[in-house]
Design a protein around this motif. Structure first.
Motif, short mmCIF file in Angstrom:
data_model
loop_
_atom_site.label_atom_id
_atom_site.label_comp_id
_atom_site.label_asym_id
_atom_site.label_seq_id
_atom_site.Cartn_x
_atom_site.Cartn_y
_atom_site.Cartn_z
N ARG A 170 11.25 -19.50 -53.96
CA ARG A 170 11.66 -20.85 -53.58
C ARG A 170 12.41 -20.80 -52.25
O ARG A 170 13.23 -19.90 -52.02
CB ARG A 170 12.57 -21.45 -54.65
CG ARG A 170 13.26 -22.75 -54.22
CD ARG A 170 14.07 -23.37 -55.32
NE ARG A 170 14.88 -24.48 -54.82
CZ ARG A 170 15.63 -25.27 -55.57
NH1 ARG A 170 15.65 -25.09 -56.90
NH2 ARG A 170 16.35 -26.25 -55.06
N LEU A 171 12.12 -21.75 -51.37
CA LEU A 171 12.82 -21.86 -50.10
C LEU A 171 14.06 -22.73 -50.29
O LEU A 171 13.97 -23.87 -50.76
CB LEU A 171 11.91 -22.48 -49.04
CG LEU A 171 12.50 -22.59 -47.63
CD1 LEU A 171 12.64 -21.21 -47.00
CD2 LEU A 171 11.63 -23.48 -46.75
N ILE A 172 15.23 -22.19 -49.93
CA ILE A 172 16.49 -22.94 -50.01
C ILE A 172 16.99 -23.15 -48.59
O ILE A 172 17.32 -22.20 -47.89
CB ILE A 172 17.55 -22.17 -50.83
CG1 ILE A 172 17.02 -21.82 -52.21
CG2 ILE A 172 18.82 -23.01 -50.96
CD1 ILE A 172 17.98 -20.97 -53.02
N ARG A 173 17.03 -24.40 -48.17
CA ARG A 173 17.53 -24.74 -46.84
C ARG A 173 19.04 -24.95 -46.89
O ARG A 173 19.63 -25.18 -47.94
CB ARG A 173 16.85 -26.00 -46.31
CG ARG A 173 15.41 -25.76 -45.95
CD ARG A 173 14.68 -26.96 -45.43
NE ARG A 173 15.43 -28.18 -45.24
CZ ARG A 173 14.86 -29.36 -45.08
NH1 ARG A 173 13.54 -29.46 -45.10
NH2 ARG A 173 15.57 -30.44 -44.90
N PHE A 174 19.64 -24.89 -45.70
CA PHE A 174 21.09 -25.01 -45.61
C PHE A 174 21.61 -26.33 -46.15
O PHE A 174 22.75 -26.42 -46.60
CB PHE A 174 21.51 -24.84 -44.13
CG PHE A 174 23.00 -24.74 -43.91
CD1 PHE A 174 23.74 -25.85 -43.57
CD2 PHE A 174 23.64 -23.53 -44.05
CE1 PHE A 174 25.10 -25.76 -43.37
CE2 PHE A 174 25.00 -23.42 -43.85
CZ PHE A 174 25.73 -24.54 -43.51
N ASP A 175 20.78 -27.38 -46.11
CA ASP A 175 21.21 -28.69 -46.60
C ASP A 175 20.83 -28.91 -48.05
O ASP A 175 21.02 -30.00 -48.58
CB ASP A 175 20.61 -29.80 -45.73
CG ASP A 175 19.09 -29.76 -45.70
OD1 ASP A 175 18.51 -28.69 -46.01
OD2 ASP A 175 18.46 -30.77 -45.35
N ASP A 176 20.29 -27.90 -48.71
CA ASP A 176 19.91 -28.00 -50.12
C ASP A 176 21.16 -27.97 -50.98
O ASP A 176 22.05 -27.14 -50.76
CB ASP A 176 18.99 -26.83 -50.48
CG ASP A 176 18.28 -27.02 -51.80
OD1 ASP A 176 18.94 -27.44 -52.77
OD2 ASP A 176 17.07 -26.73 -51.89
N PRO A 177 21.29 -28.86 -51.99
CA PRO A 177 22.45 -28.81 -52.88
C PRO A 177 22.60 -27.46 -53.59
O PRO A 177 23.70 -27.11 -54.01
CB PRO A 177 22.17 -29.92 -53.90
CG PRO A 177 21.25 -30.86 -53.19
CD PRO A 177 20.40 -30.00 -52.28
N ALA A 178 21.51 -26.71 -53.70
CA ALA A 178 21.57 -25.42 -54.38
C ALA A 178 22.02 -24.29 -53.45
O ALA A 178 22.21 -23.16 -53.90
CB ALA A 178 20.19 -25.07 -54.95
N VAL A 210 17.86 -20.72 -43.71
CA VAL A 210 16.96 -20.73 -44.87
C VAL A 210 17.13 -19.44 -45.65
O VAL A 210 17.45 -18.39 -45.09
CB VAL A 210 15.48 -20.89 -44.46
CG1 VAL A 210 15.24 -22.23 -43.79
CG2 VAL A 210 15.02 -19.74 -43.56
N LEU A 211 16.91 -19.55 -46.95
CA LEU A 211 16.91 -18.39 -47.85
C LEU A 211 15.66 -18.46 -48.72
O LEU A 211 15.28 -19.55 -49.17
CB LEU A 211 18.15 -18.39 -48.75
CG LEU A 211 19.51 -18.18 -48.10
CD1 LEU A 211 20.62 -18.52 -49.10
CD2 LEU A 211 19.67 -16.74 -47.61
N TRP A 212 15.06 -17.31 -48.95
CA TRP A 212 14.00 -17.22 -49.95
C TRP A 212 14.62 -16.65 -51.22
O TRP A 212 15.38 -15.67 -51.17
CB TRP A 212 12.86 -16.33 -49.47
CG TRP A 212 11.96 -16.99 -48.48
CD1 TRP A 212 11.90 -16.77 -47.13
CD2 TRP A 212 10.98 -17.99 -48.75
NE1 TRP A 212 10.96 -17.57 -46.54
CE2 TRP A 212 10.36 -18.34 -47.52
CE3 TRP A 212 10.56 -18.64 -49.91
CZ2 TRP A 212 9.36 -19.29 -47.41
CZ3 TRP A 212 9.55 -19.59 -49.81
CH2 TRP A 212 8.95 -19.91 -48.58
N MET A 213 14.31 -17.28 -52.39
CA MET A 213 14.94 -16.91 -53.64
C MET A 213 13.89 -16.73 -54.74
O MET A 213 12.98 -17.54 -54.87
CB MET A 213 15.95 -18.00 -54.05
CG MET A 213 16.81 -17.67 -55.26
SD MET A 213 16.05 -17.96 -56.89
CE MET A 213 15.53 -19.66 -56.76
#
Length: 445
Positions: free
Chosen positions: A94-102, A116-119
């Motif tokens: 899953r791609l987690i962007r800096f503005d993602d609540p997660a 960005v982070l890949w998780m």
């Protein structure tokens, strides 16, 4: 509160020339910007602060480069970003962007937070307060025993143990906290397990915890990726615990990153004659908190107020989030770093970037925050002045092959002893300076 395309769609009519951007289009713009040449995490955030969106920053990059005298500059092609998204899906990530609540709340506070982070795994583990447990790859039997016991105790207390999936102490910490949920930060792509011997462990980790990386899928880790990985390990965590580390250990880089980020720095002491304990003993000498078990770690976090700050940050809204909207307004520019200038590009490195001809991995960005005053009670390791690079140059000029007394060097530099320690540690890790018995230092062979 974020206003996405679904909310904007109510005002959409057949006369609207263009539909509002979809979340996937937003992901493409963000990926294209961070993967563009000479754009690293710190520069990424500065570009958003100036231009208000990833799409606008992409449009501005060629002009900024041209004004700096760089011909033919082109941002990352859309096809490359499309391919990365497809590779991430194939890897089950899953791609987690800096503005993602997660997005991890503490990681969002560092100046070079990954855009960005890949998780892979269970994303909810990122909501819990975390503590980094790191140390030597060639750990001793006692060191591995300490890592397992400490990590298990922290996990039972409700803390998430973070580490770098490396051999030795990191592996022991992950194994001991795996059932409760641990976070492994990787230096390469989300689908590239390094070292390969930890593939089985990685599969166990995603059952209750998660794997994280800022690198694109398929990237094999190289030397420059590991310092960048280390800043994420410390950035995720309320504190950093070091168990066995030699004087030129990568674990000390993580500890230094944590110190620069205002994290609680802790170390397990070792025998003075054991080279694997030299780094930990030096950290304690320089002000890190001595810990012997999980109870000591929890006590240090509570005494420093680090846990309260985690709760405050987890509950706080992130003002930078709306800057990711391709058609959103820019955030408050008074609270963000300066824009990248044409001079930055002319010199071959935008703010937060390495010198011309290299790719940014974040290995230098975290040092830019070294001069910031830490929050009261968090940082016990002495902080360096803002001009650490200048101090390192002056220090190298004073040293020669013949050993010099450290006290004499301090007097010649005219600085407090606490200001010398970080610069000296940098040079030791770079292999340019060596410490000798009797409080003497010299240039390395």
């Amino acid at each position: 509160m974020r206003q996405g395309p679904a909310l904007q769609a109510r005002s959409f009519t057949l006369f609207t020339p263009e539909a509002p951007p979809t979340p996937r289009e937003d992901d493409l713009a963000v990926l294209r910007l961070i993967r563009s040449r000479r754009v690293g995490p710190a520069t990424f955030h500065r570009l958003l602060a100036e231009h208000g969106s990833a799409a606008a920053a992409l449009e501005a990059l060629p002009r900024i480069a041209a004004e700096a005298g760089i011909k033919g500059y082109e941002p990352c092609p859309a096809g490359v970003a499309h391919a990365e998204l497809a590779a991430g899906r194939r890897a089950g990530a899953r791609l987690i962007r800096f503005d993602d609540p997660a997005y991890p709340p503490l990681l969002a506070t560092i100046p070079d937070a990954p855009p960005v982070l890949w998780m892979r795994g269970r994303i909810e583990v990122l909501e819990r307060p975390a503590i980094a447990v790191i140390g030597a790859r060639n750990a001793s039997s006692l060191g591995l025993r300490m890592a397992r016991g400490l990590a298990r105790g922290l996990a039972e207390a409700g803390l998430t143990v973070t580490a770098g999936l490396a051999r030795g102490i990191d592996t022991a910490a992950h194994e001991a906290s795996c059932d409760a949920g641990t976070v492994a930060v990787m230096a390469g792509g989300i689908d590239v397990i390094y070292p390969a011997e930890n593939r089985t462990l990685a599969d166990r980790i995603i059952g209750n915890g998660c794997l994280l990386t800022e690198q694109p899928p398929g990237i094999e880790p190289v030397a420059r990726h590991f310092p960048a990985r280390n800043r994420i390990v410390s950035g995720l965590s309320a504190g950093v615990v070091v168990i066995e580390a030699a004087h030129r250990s990568g674990s000390l880089i993580t500890a230094r990153c944590g110190a620069d980020q205002g994290r609680e720095i802790m170390a397990v002491p070792g025998h003075p004659l054991d080279a694997r304990a030299a780094g930990c003993n030096a950290l304690i000498r320089d002000g890190a908190t001595l810990v012997r078990n999980a109870e000591d770690v929890i006590g240090a976090l509570e005494a420093s107020g680090a846990m309260l700050r985690f709760e405050d940050q987890a509950d706080a809204d992130r003002p930078t989030g709306k800057a990711f909207h391709s058609q959103g307004e820019a955030g408050d520019k008074s609270s963000v770093p300066r824009r990248p200038s044409t001079r930055d590009m002319a010199e071959g490195a935008l703010p937060g970037r390495p010198a011309q001809g290299t790719e940014d991995t974040g290995r230098a960005d975290h040092r830019r925050s070294a001069g910031k005053p830490a929050e009261p009670g968090v940082l016990h390791v002495a902080s360096a002045p803002t001009d650490r690079s200048d101090l390192k140059v002056r220090l190298l000029d004073l040293l020669g092959p013949s050993p010099a007394e450290e006290d004499s060097v301090i007097r010649d530099l005219g600085i407090p002893p606490a200001h010398l320690a970080p610069a000296l540690l940098d040079l030791e890790l770079e292999g340019r300076v060596i410490r000798l018995p009797g409080g003497r230092i010299a240039l390395a062979g």
